[in-house]
Design a protein around this motif. Structure first.
Motif, PDB file in Angstrom:
ATOM      1  N   ALA A  13       7.555  -0.374   9.023  1.00  0.00           N
ATOM      2  CA  ALA A  13       6.435  -0.890   8.242  1.00  0.00           C
ATOM      3  C   ALA A  13       6.174  -0.010   7.024  1.00  0.00           C
ATOM      4  O   ALA A  13       5.968  -0.514   5.911  1.00  0.00           O
ATOM      5  CB  ALA A  13       5.179  -0.969   9.112  1.00  0.00           C
ATOM      6  N   PHE A  14       6.217   1.305   7.217  1.00  0.00           N
ATOM      7  CA  PHE A  14       6.007   2.225   6.097  1.00  0.00           C
ATOM      8  C   PHE A  14       7.097   2.067   5.042  1.00  0.00           C
ATOM      9  O   PHE A  14       6.812   1.958   3.849  1.00  0.00           O
ATOM     10  CB  PHE A  14       5.958   3.683   6.585  1.00  0.00           C
ATOM     11  CG  PHE A  14       5.893   4.661   5.450  1.00  0.00           C
ATOM     12  CD1 PHE A  14       4.687   4.896   4.793  1.00  0.00           C
ATOM     13  CD2 PHE A  14       7.031   5.316   5.017  1.00  0.00           C
ATOM     14  CE1 PHE A  14       4.628   5.779   3.719  1.00  0.00           C
ATOM     15  CE2 PHE A  14       6.979   6.200   3.952  1.00  0.00           C
ATOM     16  CZ  PHE A  14       5.782   6.431   3.295  1.00  0.00           C
ATOM     17  N   PHE A  18       6.459   0.620   1.415  1.00  0.00           N
ATOM     18  CA  PHE A  18       6.742   1.462   0.250  1.00  0.00           C
ATOM     19  C   PHE A  18       7.630   0.721  -0.739  1.00  0.00           C
ATOM     20  O   PHE A  18       7.394   0.739  -1.956  1.00  0.00           O
ATOM     21  CB  PHE A  18       7.407   2.770   0.697  1.00  0.00           C
ATOM     22  CG  PHE A  18       7.859   3.637  -0.433  1.00  0.00           C
ATOM     23  CD1 PHE A  18       6.940   4.386  -1.150  1.00  0.00           C
ATOM     24  CD2 PHE A  18       9.199   3.705  -0.780  1.00  0.00           C
ATOM     25  CE1 PHE A  18       7.350   5.189  -2.205  1.00  0.00           C
ATOM     26  CE2 PHE A  18       9.617   4.501  -1.833  1.00  0.00           C
ATOM     27  CZ  PHE A  18       8.691   5.252  -2.549  1.00  0.00           C
ATOM     28  N   SER A  19       8.635   0.032  -0.228  1.00  0.00           N
ATOM     29  CA  SER A  19       9.536  -0.741  -1.077  1.00  0.00           C
ATOM     30  C   SER A  19       8.783  -1.860  -1.788  1.00  0.00           C
ATOM     31  O   SER A  19       9.008  -2.116  -2.976  1.00  0.00           O
ATOM     32  CB  SER A  19      10.682  -1.309  -0.230  1.00  0.00           C
ATOM     33  OG  SER A  19      11.582  -2.034  -1.030  1.00  0.00           O
ATOM     34  N   ALA A  20       7.869  -2.526  -1.072  1.00  0.00           N
ATOM     35  CA  ALA A  20       7.077  -3.609  -1.670  1.00  0.00           C
ATOM     36  C   ALA A  20       6.187  -3.076  -2.793  1.00  0.00           C
ATOM     37  O   ALA A  20       6.151  -3.644  -3.893  1.00  0.00           O
ATOM     38  CB  ALA A  20       6.233  -4.296  -0.608  1.00  0.00           C
ATOM     39  N   ALA A  55       6.021  -5.819   6.160  1.00  0.00           N
ATOM     40  CA  ALA A  55       5.459  -4.517   6.510  1.00  0.00           C
ATOM     41  C   ALA A  55       4.180  -4.673   7.332  1.00  0.00           C
ATOM     42  O   ALA A  55       4.010  -4.019   8.371  1.00  0.00           O
ATOM     43  CB  ALA A  55       5.172  -3.708   5.243  1.00  0.00           C
ATOM     44  N   VAL A  56       3.314  -5.552   6.891  1.00  0.00           N
ATOM     45  CA  VAL A  56       2.070  -5.802   7.631  1.00  0.00           C
ATOM     46  C   VAL A  56       2.394  -6.363   9.015  1.00  0.00           C
ATOM     47  O   VAL A  56       1.823  -5.945  10.023  1.00  0.00           O
ATOM     48  CB  VAL A  56       1.141  -6.752   6.841  1.00  0.00           C
ATOM     49  CG1 VAL A  56      -0.026  -7.211   7.699  1.00  0.00           C
ATOM     50  CG2 VAL A  56       0.641  -6.072   5.575  1.00  0.00           C
ATOM     51  N   ALA A 103      17.067  -1.198   9.059  1.00  0.00           N
ATOM     52  CA  ALA A 103      17.392  -0.565  10.340  1.00  0.00           C
ATOM     53  C   ALA A 103      16.200  -0.335  11.277  1.00  0.00           C
ATOM     54  O   ALA A 103      16.279  -0.709  12.451  1.00  0.00           O
ATOM     55  CB  ALA A 103      18.147   0.741  10.101  1.00  0.00           C
ATOM     56  N   PRO A 104      15.086   0.247  10.823  1.00  0.00           N
ATOM     57  CA  PRO A 104      13.988   0.461  11.774  1.00  0.00           C
ATOM     58  C   PRO A 104      13.435  -0.830  12.371  1.00  0.00           C
ATOM     59  O   PRO A 104      13.097  -0.873  13.562  1.00  0.00           O
ATOM     60  CB  PRO A 104      12.919   1.177  10.943  1.00  0.00           C
ATOM     61  CG  PRO A 104      13.650   1.774   9.798  1.00  0.00           C
ATOM     62  CD  PRO A 104      14.797   0.845   9.524  1.00  0.00           C
ATOM     63  N   ALA A 105      13.352  -1.877  11.568  1.00  0.00           N
ATOM     64  CA  ALA A 105      12.856  -3.164  12.083  1.00  0.00           C
ATOM     65  C   ALA A 105      13.819  -3.738  13.110  1.00  0.00           C
ATOM     66  O   ALA A 105      13.392  -4.256  14.150  1.00  0.00           O
ATOM     67  CB  ALA A 105      12.656  -4.156  10.936  1.00  0.00           C
TER      68      ALA A 105
END
Length: 115
Positions: A13-14, A18-20, A55-56, A103-105
């Protein structure tokens, strides 16, 4: 939901958030490659909004697993599209970047938002 899955969901999410934000603000390191890849400027706001929603969704998914699952799938699909865009632009050195953001998602999804 395991502690590991929570950590990956929140890290994802972070990173995606951050990318958004970087895309919304027109950060040079984000928008120059988009131009190089041939992504139309008219798409940038929609793409940044999709990232922000992902992210949300990942963050909310810690508490509402169905939303986390949907968000993780959406983030994975978004960045799969980004990989395809980078490959079509023949910017092979940049392929790792969308993979790193996805990857984290993907890991949080694999670990399970429900267990």
């Amino acid at each position: 939901m395991s502690t590991t899955a929570v950590v990956f969901a929140l890290v994802g999410a972070f990173m995606v958030g951050f990318s958004a934000v970087s895309m919304f603000l027109g950060a040079k390191w984000v928008v120059e490659p988009l131009t190089e890849y041939g992504v139309p400027r008219s798409w940038w706001t929609a793409l940044a909004t999709a990232k922000a929603a992902g992210a949300v969704g990942l963050a909310v998914g810690v508490f509402v697993p169905a939303i986390g699952i949907a968000a993780a799938i959406g983030v994975a699909l978004y960045f799969a599209g980004a990989v395809i865009t980078v490959l079509r632009a023949k910017s092979y050195a940049h392929v790792a970047f969308p993979v790193i953001y996805a990857a984290p998602a993907v890991v949080a999804l694999a670990l399970g938002f429900t267990g």
